[in-house]
Design a protein around this motif. Structure first.
Motif, mmCIF file in Angstrom:
data_model
loop_
_atom_site.group_PDB
_atom_site.id
_atom_site.type_symbol
_atom_site.label_atom_id
_atom_site.label_comp_id
_atom_site.label_asym_id
_atom_site.label_seq_id
_atom_site.Cartn_x
_atom_site.Cartn_y
_atom_site.Cartn_z
ATOM 1 N N HIS A 190 0.427 7.122 1.854
ATOM 2 C CA HIS A 190 -0.882 7.791 1.876
ATOM 3 C C HIS A 190 -1.197 8.330 3.263
ATOM 4 C CE1 HIS A 190 -1.754 3.799 3.486
ATOM 5 N NE2 HIS A 190 -2.823 4.337 4.068
ATOM 6 N N ASP A 220 -4.586 8.642 5.955
ATOM 7 C CA ASP A 220 -5.886 7.986 6.129
ATOM 8 C C ASP A 220 -7.056 8.964 6.135
ATOM 9 O OD1 ASP A 220 -4.797 5.484 6.174
ATOM 10 O OD2 ASP A 220 -4.825 5.288 8.347
ATOM 11 N N HIS A 236 1.992 7.262 5.678
ATOM 12 C CA HIS A 236 2.546 5.942 5.963
ATOM 13 C C HIS A 236 2.358 5.060 4.742
ATOM 14 C CE1 HIS A 236 -1.700 6.033 7.070
ATOM 15 N NE2 HIS A 236 -1.754 4.739 6.749
ATOM 16 N N TYR A 280 0.890 -1.174 0.000
ATOM 17 C CA TYR A 280 0.000 0.000 0.000
ATOM 18 C C TYR A 280 0.919 1.212 0.000
ATOM 19 C CZ TYR A 280 -4.261 2.679 1.289
ATOM 20 O OH TYR A 280 -5.330 3.545 1.309
#
Ligand code: OGA
Ligand code: MN
Length: 204
Positions: A124, A126, A184, A121
């Protein structure tokens, strides 16, 4: 009923009030995470997970170049006993955070996530742009004997200069951070990686 120990709660609260992020081992005390993992694997095997998307809402838009995990959203009224027990502990954390840090957290949403080998992932945040509902992220890891070689670390960016910390997704470990503050990413995993990831919101 098992409750989160005061020492554990105090540690997380202290970290959130200070740096704003926290790594806490053995959050559920003992091996309760193993039952969650076992159930998660069964649900995955039964085809209940879906490719995760990005963007707002539980549907999201598929973006395999950004994230390649599969997820299963947990419905509050359809939890297994094991899932309920874990969410009860999260709720204790929520109440403690509200009591001590005045975050006014109300709602909660969470999903199980599985990263098959090779998945990731990308970096980004959240909290979605213009929407401040997600306040606090919790990631509870469900992996036995994770090693550095397995990849799949959570990389949390700590400052504007790109300083970061890598966290192993070790079973029983809870990572908590202020959703608006920390970019993260999940580095590519070389073995299957499972977690229960949730967000406390200001309104449900
Ligand atoms: C997420 C996420 C981190 C992790 O699902 O938004 O960043 O370590 N997960 O699984
Ligand atoms: Mn995230």
């Amino acid at each position: 009923m098992v409750t989160v120990s005061d020492t554990i709660l105090a540690g997380v609260l202290n970290d959130l009030a200070g740096p704003g992020w926290s790594v806490c081992d053995d959050f559920l005390c003992g091996s309760a995470w193993r039952d969650l993992a076992e159930e998660g694997r069964k649900l995955y095997g039964a085809g209940r997970f879906r490719a995760a998307g990005v963007g707002q809402g539980q549907a999201g838009t598929l973006a395999p170049g950004i994230r390649s995990d599969s997820i299963l959203w947990l419905e509050p009224d359809r939890l297994t006993t094991t899932q309920q027990a874990c969410l009860d502990r999260f709720d204790e954390l929520r109440l403690a955070v509200n009591r001590e840090l005045y975050l006014g957290l109300q709602g909660f949403e969470c999903h199980l996530a599985i990263y098959p080998p090779g998945s990731f992932y990308r970096k980004h945040l959240d909290q979605f742009r213009g929407v401040d509902a997600r306040q606090l992220t919790v990631v509870f890891y469900l992996n036995d004997g994770w090693t550095e070689d397995n990849g799949g670390q959570l990389r949390i960016y700590l400052d504007e200069e790109g300083g970061y910390q890598d966290i192993q997704p070790q079973g029983g470990r809870l990572v908590t951070f202020l959703s608006a503050r920390f970019y993260h990413e999940v580095l590519p995993a070389r073995r299957e990686r499972m977690s229960l990831t949730g967000w406390f919101k200001r309104s449900s």
